[in-house]
Design a protein around this motif. Structure first.
Motif, PDB file in Angstrom:
ATOM      1  N   LYS B   5       3.806  58.785  13.119  1.00 59.00           N
ATOM      2  CA  LYS B   5       3.902  59.476  11.827  1.00 59.00           C
ATOM      3  C   LYS B   5       2.882  58.847  10.880  1.00 59.00           C
ATOM      4  N   ILE B   6       2.007  59.662  10.375  1.00 54.14           N
ATOM      5  CA  ILE B   6       1.002  59.130   9.460  1.00 54.14           C
ATOM      6  C   ILE B   6       1.251  59.641   8.055  1.00 54.14           C
ATOM      7  N   PHE B   7       1.463  58.714   7.122  1.00 58.62           N
ATOM      8  CA  PHE B   7       1.708  59.071   5.723  1.00 58.62           C
ATOM      9  C   PHE B   7       0.384  59.079   4.972  1.00 58.62           C
ATOM     10  N   LEU B   8       0.038  60.244   4.444  1.00 62.04           N
ATOM     11  CA  LEU B   8      -1.211  60.358   3.694  1.00 62.04           C
ATOM     12  C   LEU B   8      -0.920  60.235   2.208  1.00 62.04           C
ATOM     13  N   CYS B   9      -1.625  59.309   1.528  1.00 61.85           N
ATOM     14  CA  CYS B   9      -1.293  59.121   0.120  1.00 61.85           C
ATOM     15  C   CYS B   9      -2.534  59.075  -0.752  1.00 61.85           C
ATOM     16  N   ASP B  10      -2.304  59.141  -2.066  1.00 60.13           N
ATOM     17  CA  ASP B  10      -3.400  59.042  -3.030  1.00 60.13           C
ATOM     18  C   ASP B  10      -3.979  57.636  -3.010  1.00 60.13           C
ATOM     19  N   ASN B  11      -5.248  57.555  -3.401  1.00 58.41           N
ATOM     20  CA  ASN B  11      -5.914  56.261  -3.440  1.00 58.41           C
ATOM     21  C   ASN B  11      -5.678  55.595  -4.792  1.00 58.41           C
ATOM     22  N   SER B  12      -4.428  55.182  -5.001  1.00 56.99           N
ATOM     23  CA  SER B  12      -4.104  54.494  -6.249  1.00 56.99           C
ATOM     24  C   SER B  12      -2.933  53.576  -5.952  1.00 56.99           C
ATOM     25  N   PHE B  17       2.135  52.774  -3.176  1.00 57.02           N
ATOM     26  CA  PHE B  17       3.513  52.280  -3.262  1.00 57.02           C
ATOM     27  C   PHE B  17       4.523  53.387  -2.924  1.00 57.02           C
ATOM     28  N   THR B  18       4.234  54.606  -3.354  1.00 59.78           N
ATOM     29  CA  THR B  18       5.131  55.712  -3.019  1.00 59.78           C
ATOM     30  C   THR B  18       5.205  55.885  -1.500  1.00 59.78           C
ATOM     31  N   ALA B  19       4.021  55.858  -0.863  1.00 60.30           N
ATOM     32  CA  ALA B  19       3.983  56.019   0.591  1.00 60.30           C
ATOM     33  C   ALA B  19       4.744  54.886   1.275  1.00 60.30           C
ATOM     34  N   ILE B  20       4.621  53.678   0.729  1.00 62.76           N
ATOM     35  CA  ILE B  20       5.336  52.547   1.318  1.00 62.76           C
ATOM     36  C   ILE B  20       6.839  52.788   1.247  1.00 62.76           C
ATOM     37  N   TYR B  21       7.299  53.282   0.103  1.00 56.31           N
ATOM     38  CA  TYR B  21       8.723  53.544  -0.057  1.00 56.31           C
ATOM     39  C   TYR B  21       9.198  54.577   0.969  1.00 56.31           C
ATOM     40  N   LEU B  22       8.422  55.664   1.071  1.00 57.80           N
ATOM     41  CA  LEU B  22       8.840  56.756   1.962  1.00 57.80           C
ATOM     42  C   LEU B  22       8.780  56.327   3.426  1.00 57.80           C
ATOM     43  N   VAL B  56       2.028  62.678   1.125  1.00 61.16           N
ATOM     44  CA  VAL B  56       2.876  62.005   0.144  1.00 61.16           C
ATOM     45  C   VAL B  56       2.435  62.392  -1.251  1.00 61.16           C
ATOM     46  N   ASN B  57       3.376  62.891  -2.041  1.00 60.61           N
ATOM     47  CA  ASN B  57       3.059  63.156  -3.451  1.00 60.61           C
ATOM     48  C   ASN B  57       3.468  61.940  -4.269  1.00 60.61           C
ATOM     49  N   THR B  58       2.525  61.442  -5.044  1.00 61.53           N
ATOM     50  CA  THR B  58       2.782  60.240  -5.821  1.00 61.53           C
ATOM     51  C   THR B  58       3.979  60.435  -6.737  1.00 61.53           C
ATOM     52  N   ASP B  59       4.918  59.480  -6.656  1.00 64.52           N
ATOM     53  CA  ASP B  59       6.133  59.571  -7.450  1.00 64.52           C
ATOM     54  C   ASP B  59       6.332  58.233  -8.159  1.00 64.52           C
ATOM     55  N   LEU B  60       6.212  58.261  -9.497  1.00 68.57           N
ATOM     56  CA  LEU B  60       6.247  57.004 -10.249  1.00 68.57           C
ATOM     57  C   LEU B  60       7.549  56.234 -10.094  1.00 68.57           C
ATOM     58  N   THR B  61       8.676  56.947 -10.006  1.00 65.85           N
ATOM     59  CA  THR B  61       9.942  56.206  -9.928  1.00 65.85           C
ATOM     60  C   THR B  61      10.009  55.409  -8.627  1.00 65.85           C
ATOM     61  N   LEU B  62       9.515  55.997  -7.535  1.00 71.21           N
ATOM     62  CA  LEU B  62       9.534  55.272  -6.257  1.00 71.21           C
ATOM     63  C   LEU B  62       8.568  54.091  -6.310  1.00 71.21           C
ATOM     64  N   SER B  63       7.400  54.341  -6.921  1.00 75.81           N
ATOM     65  CA  SER B  63       6.399  53.292  -7.012  1.00 75.81           C
ATOM     66  C   SER B  63       6.935  52.092  -7.798  1.00 75.81           C
ATOM     67  N   VAL B  64       7.635  52.375  -8.898  1.00 73.23           N
ATOM     68  CA  VAL B  64       8.196  51.287  -9.704  1.00 73.23           C
ATOM     69  C   VAL B  64       9.217  50.499  -8.902  1.00 73.23           C
ATOM     70  N   LYS B  65       9.981  51.217  -8.079  1.00 69.59           N
ATOM     71  CA  LYS B  65      10.981  50.528  -7.251  1.00 69.59           C
ATOM     72  C   LYS B  65      10.309  49.530  -6.323  1.00 69.59           C
ATOM     73  N   VAL B  66       9.218  49.970  -5.723  1.00 67.75           N
ATOM     74  CA  VAL B  66       8.503  49.068  -4.805  1.00 67.75           C
ATOM     75  C   VAL B  66       7.953  47.868  -5.572  1.00 67.75           C
ATOM     76  N   SER B  67       7.332  48.121  -6.735  1.00 68.40           N
ATOM     77  CA  SER B  67       6.799  47.018  -7.542  1.00 68.40           C
ATOM     78  C   SER B  67       7.890  46.004  -7.829  1.00 68.40           C
ATOM     79  N   ARG B  68       9.035  46.519  -8.248  1.00 66.41           N
ATOM     80  CA  ARG B  68      10.104  45.622  -8.639  1.00 66.41           C
ATOM     81  C   ARG B  68      10.582  44.772  -7.454  1.00 66.41           C
ATOM     82  N   SER B  69      10.694  45.414  -6.295  1.00 67.91           N
ATOM     83  CA  SER B  69      11.153  44.622  -5.133  1.00 67.91           C
ATOM     84  C   SER B  69      10.144  43.546  -4.769  1.00 67.91           C
ATOM     85  N   ILE B  70       8.843  43.866  -4.854  1.00 64.87           N
ATOM     86  CA  ILE B  70       7.855  42.843  -4.499  1.00 64.87           C
ATOM     87  C   ILE B  70       7.978  41.678  -5.457  1.00 64.87           C
TER      88      ILE B  70
END
Lengths: 479, 263
Positions: B5-12, B17-22, B56-70
């Motif tokens: 399974k390959i997750f394609l995400c935005d270059n940001s 982080f969204t792709a990592i969460y998903l 993967v569509n960039t989703d800020l809430t998921l991205s913030v979750k990943v940031s916080r866990s790191i």
């Protein structure tokens, strides 16, 4: 001399940056200061290089002389009073405006103001002080300022200037008082050391007052290696501090980035051993941040000075800087690197390799067990590499493959280390063998001056300027 | 064989982080997923056979979750490093960060000492590289003053370092309006006194609009070039050393390397 009433600012900048180029310390490091939200400027602890000039040197500060007029006649100096050169002086307004406008465009990190001596040391210092006050109090400049303290000026002026500058420096000019007498008859070594001592004491009292940690609180070593009467005298004399002259408007510390000094190398007969002993004594006793070395150039074609037709002694300067690093960050002492029988650095090998080759009994070192300071003494392992090794070996036993991955350059280190008790490949721990291997490495010579040296190495006919290297050539012949 | 399974995400940072969460929560297993970020031109790398692509569509809430866990489960330092890697021009950074986080969440803050580990080491190297370029640009950025007092600067960095250098200039020049424009990515950092600096995409900015200098600006450019020329010690000229310290790729945007037009 033609007195030009109306000289354009362009022409002044030409003359006065030309005259300032021989000053070495163009660093903007030593103080971390955030912007205050209202006035221009901040400062970054590690310093920022803004560009590099054609000679490869970093330009970080607007390095200018306030004036190139001078009442002194130091033989090595391009601005000496007996030279017939165009003279110019800035005004405090010009200096501050140039600094502000350059800083705004991010050309520079701040100002480095030095000066020839106009009328008298006091008069010159007052002009410098005026320029600095204009910058700090009128323009509210919050960036980096390095200025020279002029020996012989009133202690009150030096005291006051220190509250406006980030770094101050007093030039030692030449390593010993004898050579100073010979080449700079108007200057005396004690006069130079006095302001250094004054600034040091005020800095310490200021830091103590603020409760800042200070390395210099540790007991002082008086004179290491070489007996230096002047330094001893200045250190042991009780100098009363000038009463605090802090203006309540000033919210800065006293010379927060510390002080530095510089010496000219190769104009007089001192050996590397003497020079390094002086530097060591300065670091130990005056708590200097840096000592800079400047390869001598006979700019005046003065017959009493050595000729520099082959160009300035850049390699010697390079070796001195390498050794200087060993003193400051690697825990070496001058007497380990050099002594009376071995007074000069090896031209072909850096000081650390040279030291290691004379102390092969201490090698090889086991990378997985040796402590940090032992690792630091291995040629090819610097502070970064040693720190990385110490961190990485907590989680794994390191092999040569891992060292490579950590970015540790093995081409020199490989002769001096083992991983798990094994060298990378069978190596004879023997001086001649290792010397030969190390000499084959190209990076023993710094960029740009390597070509010159290979040519010399091949030359069969040693000319007179090859003198200090004779010892090494003999050693090479033995191999 | 399982399909990859390959997750394609935005270059940001947020896209990665969204792709990592998903990818993490997908339940496919770490060995069966791969992350891929868009190239800088907006396309993806070569397509692989026998794999399923998930956009993967960039989703800020998921991205913030990943940031916080790191930040909480590994360390603040590791978080900063991961962000800098996400800003680099390394191809395959999304997957690299994913592999780093698998180890990081397992080991915790101590992960930064595992320098002999291949993934950790790679992260360190890229982080250092991005850090160096950002530090260089703190010095190499050149502003020119426009008629209305605006300071304009253009850069062309390898890595996407705008967001790393802008805070420094906002701190240094609090009373100035300035633009730092990244020519390669059509992005700009904008600053107005008294406000937070912002990062914006500026697809229709034309550099030509910022080349009309006032007389005063011309004068200071000249003065700077004079200084740059006269500070050189002729006996020590050393182009190799100069090139080593200041690579040619930076010089295009620096005032002092501009050819003189007069004469």
């Amino acid at each position: 001399m033609v007195i030009q009433e109306q000289m354009s600012i362009q022409r002044k900048l030409e003359i006065l940056s030309d005259a300032a180029k021989y000053d070495v310390a163009c660093t903007s490091s030593g103080v971390d200061r955030k912007g205050n939200g209202s006035s221009m400027g901040n400062s970054v602890g590690c310093g920022i290089c803004h560009t590099f000039s054609a000679d490869g040197r970093c330009i970080s500060l607007l390095k200018i002389l306030y004036t190139n007029e001078c009442i002194f006649d130091c033989k090595y100096c391009a601005n000496r009073s007996s030279n017939d050169v165009v003279r110019a002086s800035f005004t405090p307004e010009e200096v501050s405006e140039l600094t502000m406008e350059f800083y705004r465009r991010n050309y520079i990190e701040g100002l480095f103001l030095s000066s020839g001596i106009l009328v008298s040391p006091n008069h010159t210092m007052e002009l410098i002080l005026q320029a600095l006050r204009l910058l700090r109090e009128v323009h509210h400049f919050n960036g980096y300022i390095h200025c020279k303290a002029i020996p012989g000026a009133d202690p009150e002026l030096i005291e006051l200037l220190g509250w406006y500058a980030d770094r101050m420096s007093v030039n030692l000019e030449l390593p010993t008082s004898e050579s100073l007498k010979e080449l700079a008859p108007h200057k005396s070594r004690k006069n130079i050391l006095k302001p250094i001592r004054q600034i040091q004491l005020r800095r310490e009292s200021n830091r103590e007052f603020l409760g800042l940690p200070d390395k210099s609180i540790t007991p002082k070593k008086i004179i290491t290696g070489h007996e230096d009467g002047d330094i001893k005298e200045i250190i042991t004399t009780k100098t009363g501090l000038v009463p605090y002259q802090r203006n309540s408007m000033i919210k800065r510390n006293y010379v927060p980035a510390g002080q530095s000094t510089q010496m000219i190398i190769g104009a007089t007969k001192e050996s590397d051993y003497q020079i390094m002993s002086v530097s060591e004594a300065l670091y130990d006793n005056f708590n200097l941040k840096r000592v800079f070395y400047s390869a001598f150039m006979n700019v005046n074609q003065d017959s009493r000075l050595p000729v520099t037709t082959d160009g300035p002694p850049l390699l010697r300067e390079h070796r001195l800087y390498q050794a200087d690093w060993l003193l400051r960050f690697y825990g070496f002492q001058t007497k380990e690197l050099l002594d009376e029988n071995h007074p000069n650095f090896n031209v072909f090998l850096d000081p650390k390799c040279d030291w290691a080759l004379r102390h092969l009994e201490l090698f090889p070192v086991e990378v997985n067990k040796a402590d940090y300071f032992t690792l630091l003494r291995v040629p090819g392992i610097g502070t970064n590499s040693a720190q990385r090794i110490v961190a990485a070996r907590k989680s794994a036993v390191l092999g040569f493959h891992d060292l490579k991955r950590l970015g540790i350059v093995l081409k020199r280190a490989v002769y001096f280390i083992t991983c798990n008790g094994m060298t990378m490949y069978p190596i004879k721990i023997e001086e001649n063998f290792i010397t030969r291997q190390l000499l084959a490495l190209k990076d023993q010579l710094p960029l740009g001056i390597d070509k010159d040296i290979t040519y010399r190495q091949l030359s069969l006919f040693d000319d007179a300027s090859f003198q200090p290297e004779q010892r090494i050539t003999l050693k090479l012949a033995n191999i | 064989m399982d399909e990859k399974k390959i997750f394609l995400c935005d270059n940001s940072i947020d896209g990665i982080f969204t792709a990592i969460y998903l990818a993490w929560s997908s339940g496919f297993g770490h060995a069966n997923v791969k992350l891929e970020e868009k190239c800088e031109k907006g396309s993806f790398a070569n397509l692989e056979l026998f794999s399923e692509y998930i956009k993967v569509n960039t989703d800020l809430t998921l991205s913030v979750k990943v940031s916080r866990s790191i930040q909480s489960k590994i360390s603040e330092e590791a978080f900063q490093m991961v962000c800098r890697v996400a800003l680099s021009d390394y191809i395959g950074k999304a997957d690299l960060i994913y592999r780093f986080l698998i180890k990081g969440f397992h080991i915790g803050g101590g992960i930064l000492e595992h320098l002999s580990d291949e993934v950790v080491n790679k992260i360190f190297k890229i982080n250092k590289n991005v850090g160096f370029e950002a530090h260089h640009l703190l010095g190499f950025v050149r502003f020119s003053e426009q008629e209305n007092g605006l300071l304009f600067s253009s850069i062309e960095p390898k890595n996407n370092v705008l967001s790393l250098i802008a805070p420094h200039f906002a701190d240094r020049l609090p009373k100035e309006r300035f633009i730092i424009y990244d020519k390669k990515r059509n992005m700009a950092a904008l600053h107005i006194p008294g406000k937070q600096w912002i990062l914006a995409e500026v697809p229709d900015l034309k550099i030509g609009d910022f080349r009309a200098f006032t007389d005063q600006e011309d004068e200071y450019r000249d003065l700077w070039k004079i200084f740059f020329k006269h500070i050189v010690i002729k006996e020590r000229i050393n182009p190799k050393l100069q090139r080593n310290n200041l690579p040619l790729r930076f010089r295009g945007d620096m005032t002092e390397f501009e050819p003189d037009i007069e004469e």
